[in-house]
Design a protein around this motif. Structure first.
Motif, PDB file in Angstrom:
ATOM      1  N   TRP A   1       0.102  -2.874   1.661  1.00 27.89           N
ATOM      2  CA  TRP A   1      -0.187  -1.965   2.511  1.00 27.89           C
ATOM      3  C   TRP A   1      -1.359  -0.891   1.744  1.00 27.89           C
ATOM      4  O   TRP A   1      -1.358  -0.830   0.731  1.00 27.89           O
ATOM      5  CB  TRP A   1       0.852  -0.744   3.011  1.00 27.89           C
TER       6      TRP A   1
ATOM      7  N   ASP B   1       9.090  -7.522   1.078  1.00 32.10           N
ATOM      8  CA  ASP B   1       8.979  -8.543   2.177  1.00 32.10           C
ATOM      9  C   ASP B   1       7.470  -9.276   1.793  1.00 32.10           C
ATOM     10  O   ASP B   1       7.253 -10.334   2.511  1.00 32.10           O
ATOM     11  CB  ASP B   1       8.757  -8.123   3.383  1.00 32.10           C
TER      12      ASP B   1
ATOM     13  N   LEU C   1      -1.234  -1.789   7.496  1.00 33.02           N
ATOM     14  CA  LEU C   1      -0.884  -3.475   6.861  1.00 33.02           C
ATOM     15  C   LEU C   1      -2.207  -3.900   6.554  1.00 33.02           C
ATOM     16  O   LEU C   1      -3.201  -4.148   7.370  1.00 33.02           O
ATOM     17  CB  LEU C   1      -0.171  -3.997   8.000  1.00 33.02           C
TER      18      LEU C   1
ATOM     19  N   SER D   1       4.418  -7.921   1.839  1.00 32.86           N
ATOM     20  CA  SER D   1       3.466  -7.127   2.712  1.00 32.86           C
ATOM     21  C   SER D   1       2.482  -6.020   1.672  1.00 32.86           C
ATOM     22  O   SER D   1       3.319  -5.448   1.129  1.00 32.86           O
ATOM     23  CB  SER D   1       3.889  -6.469   3.979  1.00 32.86           C
TER      24      SER D   1
ATOM     25  N   THR E   1      -2.262  -7.227   4.536  1.00 29.91           N
ATOM     26  CA  THR E   1      -2.079  -8.877   4.514  1.00 29.91           C
ATOM     27  C   THR E   1      -0.325  -8.839   4.273  1.00 29.91           C
ATOM     28  O   THR E   1       0.143  -7.942   3.685  1.00 29.91           O
ATOM     29  CB  THR E   1      -2.816  -9.486   3.470  1.00 29.91           C
ATOM     30  N   ASN E   2       0.028 -10.001   4.471  1.00 30.66           N
ATOM     31  CA  ASN E   2       1.302 -10.455   4.106  1.00 30.66           C
ATOM     32  C   ASN E   2       1.125 -11.629   3.360  1.00 30.66           C
ATOM     33  O   ASN E   2       0.301 -12.306   2.863  1.00 30.66           O
ATOM     34  CB  ASN E   2       2.050 -11.024   5.437  1.00 30.66           C
ATOM     35  N   GLY E   3       2.451 -11.892   2.655  1.00 30.14           N
ATOM     36  CA  GLY E   3       2.636 -13.078   1.682  1.00 30.14           C
ATOM     37  C   GLY E   3       2.164 -12.937   0.279  1.00 30.14           C
ATOM     38  O   GLY E   3       1.783 -13.747  -0.466  1.00 30.14           O
TER      39      GLY E   3
END
Length: 204
Positions: free
Chosen positions: A176, A172, A199, A174, A201-203
């Motif tokens: 980790w 997705d 977590l 993300s 960061t995302n994207g």
């Protein structure tokens, strides 16, 4: 007659001595050959014969000197120092010959200082070795383990192992991390280490 007889006896005696010397030489050569064969059989290590497969992925731990590689059949192999069980073969013995850790399904591997990570085709993440900073991500304070344990059940696409920390990327997008965060290498607020994935960061 006496002279002829004496000459004949001397000739026979000389011939007999030559024959004995010849037999002795042959005997010595045979014994030397047997000794060499025996030495080779007793002192030459018998190495396992591995089928020919293409190596698809490699990883080297630094500076603690252990190595990992994956074959095209999905098997994971390891060799080198094993003081904290980082090879994942179930013991703490160092080895200078590759040992099979997982028989199939492995698609990526990463080697940290004293720990190892590997990713399976089902997206599950596995770790083994030293866990003094929580870099195995198993959520425990277990100091070390020599048997691989599952950290994340699925959805992982990429992995990386640092000195005392570990990172993984999910499908997705993300990112980790887990383990040592003394210098902020986990990218989270504060400088506290963690023994479970957090977590970052995302994207990604």
């Amino acid at each position: 007659q006496w002279s002829r007889k004496k000459i004949t006896e001397e000739s026979l005696t000389g011939s007999g001595q030559e024959t004995k010397r010849g037999i002795s030489v042959i005997y010595c050569l045979i014994m030397k050959f047997i000794f060499r064969i025996t030495f080779v059989l007793l002192f030459t290590p018998i190495l396992p014969v591995h089928a020919s497969f293409t190596v698809t992925n490699i990883a080297a731990g630094s500076p603690a000197n252990h190595s990992l590689f994956i074959k095209s059949d999905g098997s994971l192999w390891a060799m080198g120092i094993n003081t904290e069980g980082q090879l994942g073969d179930g013991n703490g013995n160092n080895t200078n010959w590759p040992v099979q850790i997982v028989t199939n399904g492995v698609i990526a591997a990463a080697a940290g200082y004293l720990h190892s990570l590997y990713l399976k085709s089902d997206g599950s993440l596995w770790s083994v070795g030293y866990n003094g900073y929580g870099q195995l991500g198993d959520g425990t304070s277990l100091f070390a383990t020599n048997k691989p344990e599952q950290v994340y059940p699925g959805g992982v696409t990429k992995i990386a192992a640092g000195y005392y920390h570990s990172l993984f990327l999910k499908s997705d997008g993300s990112l980790w991390g887990m383990g040592d965060n003394e210098y902020g290498q986990l990218g989270k607020a504060g400088f506290t280490s963690t023994n479970a994935p957090v977590l970052i960061t995302n994207g990604v």
